[in-house]
Design a protein around this motif. Structure first.
Motif, PDB file in Angstrom:
ATOM      1  N   LYS A  35       0.530  -0.773  -0.134  1.00  0.00           N
ATOM      2  CA  LYS A  35       0.065   0.115  -0.184  1.00  0.00           C
ATOM      3  C   LYS A  35       0.863   1.393   0.258  1.00  0.00           C
ATOM      4  O   LYS A  35       0.405   2.476   0.064  1.00  0.00           O
ATOM      5  CB  LYS A  35      -0.718  -0.158   1.289  1.00  0.00           C
ATOM      6  N   THR A  36       1.925   1.269   0.335  1.00  0.00           N
ATOM      7  CA  THR A  36       3.435   2.225   0.638  1.00  0.00           C
ATOM      8  C   THR A  36       3.717   2.854  -0.634  1.00  0.00           C
ATOM      9  O   THR A  36       4.796   2.977  -0.442  1.00  0.00           O
ATOM     10  CB  THR A  36       4.125   2.577   1.529  1.00  0.00           C
TER      11      THR A  36
ATOM     12  N   LEU B  50       1.095   5.527   7.875  1.00  0.00           N
ATOM     13  CA  LEU B  50       2.142   5.978   7.656  1.00  0.00           C
ATOM     14  C   LEU B  50       2.129   7.395   6.839  1.00  0.00           C
ATOM     15  O   LEU B  50       2.955   8.166   7.883  1.00  0.00           O
ATOM     16  CB  LEU B  50       3.021   4.958   6.751  1.00  0.00           C
ATOM     17  N   ARG B  52      -0.988   7.812   4.821  1.00  0.00           N
ATOM     18  CA  ARG B  52      -2.384   8.476   5.202  1.00  0.00           C
ATOM     19  C   ARG B  52      -3.647   7.668   5.676  1.00  0.00           C
ATOM     20  O   ARG B  52      -2.429   6.644   6.262  1.00  0.00           O
ATOM     21  CB  ARG B  52      -2.600   8.987   3.368  1.00  0.00           C
ATOM     22  N   GLY B  54      -4.899   4.832   6.576  1.00  0.00           N
ATOM     23  CA  GLY B  54      -5.149   3.363   6.053  1.00  0.00           C
ATOM     24  C   GLY B  54      -4.301   3.046   5.216  1.00  0.00           C
ATOM     25  O   GLY B  54      -4.654   1.489   4.389  1.00  0.00           O
ATOM     26  N   ASP B  55      -2.786   3.784   5.008  1.00  0.00           N
ATOM     27  CA  ASP B  55      -2.271   2.899   4.357  1.00  0.00           C
ATOM     28  C   ASP B  55      -1.386   2.217   4.649  1.00  0.00           C
ATOM     29  O   ASP B  55       0.092   1.500   4.341  1.00  0.00           O
ATOM     30  CB  ASP B  55      -1.226   4.120   3.478  1.00  0.00           C
ATOM     31  N   ARG B  57      -3.277  -0.638   6.454  1.00  0.00           N
ATOM     32  CA  ARG B  57      -3.951  -1.501   6.989  1.00  0.00           C
ATOM     33  C   ARG B  57      -4.274  -2.752   4.938  1.00  0.00           C
ATOM     34  O   ARG B  57      -4.501  -2.668   4.309  1.00  0.00           O
ATOM     35  CB  ARG B  57      -5.881  -1.518   6.695  1.00  0.00           C
TER      36      ARG B  57
END
Lengths: 135, 268
Positions: A35-36, B50, B52, B54-55, B57
């Motif tokens: 997600k990152t 981190l 934003r 939900g980033d 989850r």
């Protein structure tokens, strides 16, 4: 039981999406987008989502094979490279540099792609360079 | 926020109550899913966003299913937010998780994340850290509901037309445990066709998720075409709640979903 999630980069194209591979007892069983990851921000395409499937494919070429009398035979890297170098030189001398072409890959690194075009242009002397991403 | 979770997990691991803990690990500049099996590696355990909301989850429950199927005799711990706990309860209802083999370690979501999710209950029943934030209503659903019927249809057909059929919504979904997926049934979906049939593809999934979707929103976040799937499934959840007085994950485990009960038709 040995269970890991391994962060890596998708090898399907040049975008470089970050993903986690789910590895259970040495077998890669599932993929999750990171997600990152700065490129993909938690998203993947259908190929990326299924990238774990090719890793254990029996169709994968994992060792050098040389066709001998019509049959593919496993050989050492040295033997495969010596054969390739000799044939490239023979073809170039007999038919000229532009009788050879080099097909690069999205599944290798940027640096390896640089090397193959450099080899084609500087060592062999041809601009016949293409890439499997030209679908 | 990580400190209390770390202490709790250390206790669980050191006492032998669980064999491993599915949580989040700080590594390589990311905060991603990891199975902790040794109390000594817990320094890397971390929770929280981190950059934003939900980033960090991830579908930890989906990974838990994998672990439990591989190793049904051992117990595992798992990090749960409000949505994950709803998922766990629903997986227990569907006989996918043995409640005796799972220890949930809860955290409550921060206000930014709760707001971004429009979450009805952004905290699990029990949590070791975080503060309780009141739930919010589904503003995104109200916005679409305010459109007239024709505009609403146009809106959804436009959103669905962006689909690249990556199946990411299904692949990330912690409630998608079926061995045979509706979205791969030739009778329902033309599986080889691109783009997918509009709106059959998405509505097939929306109907299938009725009574199952626990509103975690991971599908929405995974969609490369930014289709507001969460709004769609929130609407489906509202209909199920209205018609059957049932919200998956908000009822006790074991209470059957309405679409699995053959009974009298609703009154209207």
């Amino acid at each position: 039981m040995d269970y890991r999630t391994v962060l890596t980069t998708c090898a399907y194209c040049g975008c470089g999406c970050s993903l986690y591979l789910e590895v259970l007892d040495g077998r890669v069983i599932h993929t999750f987008p990171c997600k990152t990851g700065p490129v993909n921000e938690g998203k993947l395409c259908v190929k990326g989502w299924n990238i774990h499937e090719f890793i254990h494919s029996p169709k994968r070429l994992t060792r050098p094979l040389l066709r001998q009398n019509g049959t593919l035979v496993e050989v050492s890297w040295d033997e495969a490279l010596d054969f390739t170098a000799r044939r490239l030189r023979e073809i170039k001398e007999a038919h000229g540099s532009d009788s050879l072409a080099f097909l690069s890959s999205a599944k290798i690194t940027n640096e390896e792609n640089y090397l193959i075009q450099k080899f084609a242009r500087a060592a062999v002397g041809t601009n016949n360079v293409d890439h499997c991403a030209r679908l | 926020m990580s400190e209390k979770v770390r202490a709790k997990v250390k206790d669980l691991l050191d006492s032998g109550r669980i064999k491993g803990f599915l949580g989040l690990r700080q590594a390589d500049g990311h905060l991603g899913p990891h199975l902790f099996t040794d109390g000594r590696e817990l320094d890397a355990l971390a929770v929280g966003d981190l950059k934003r909301p939900g980033d960090t989850r991830y579908p930890l429950n989906k990974q838990l299913l994998t672990l439990m199927r591989c190793d049904p005799d051992d117990s595992f711990g798992v990090l749960v937010r409000g949505c994950d706990e709803r998922g766990l309860k629903t997986l227990i209802t569907w006989n996918q998780v043995d409640p005796a083999k799972v220890v949930a370690v809860g955290i409550a979501c921060p206000p930014e994340l709760a707001a971004a999710c429009e979450c009805l209950k952004p905290y699990p029943d029990e949590f070791v850290d975080g503060g309780k934030v009141e739930g919010s209503t589904f503003a995104s659903v109200a916005t679409v509901d305010a459109l007239d019927l024709h505009s609403r249809l146009t809106h959804w057909l436009h959103e669905f037309s962006k689909c690249v059929k990556c199946y990411g919504c299904r692949d990330i979904c912690p409630m998608c445990f079926c061995k045979e997926c509706s979205l791969e049934q030739e009778d329902l979906i033309h599986t080889g066709d691109l783009p997918p049939e509009n709106p059959i593809f998405h509505l097939t999934r929306a109907v299938h998720m009725a009574g199952r979707c626990i509103d975690c929103g991971l599908c929405n976040e995974a969609c490369p075409a930014d289709i507001p799937l969460r709004t769609l499934y929130k609407k489906v959840a509202e209909i199920i709640a209205q018609e059957f007085d049932y919200r998956p994950g908000y009822v006790e485990p074991g209470e059957k979903p309405p679409l699995n009960i053959l009974g009298e038709a609703p009154e209207h």
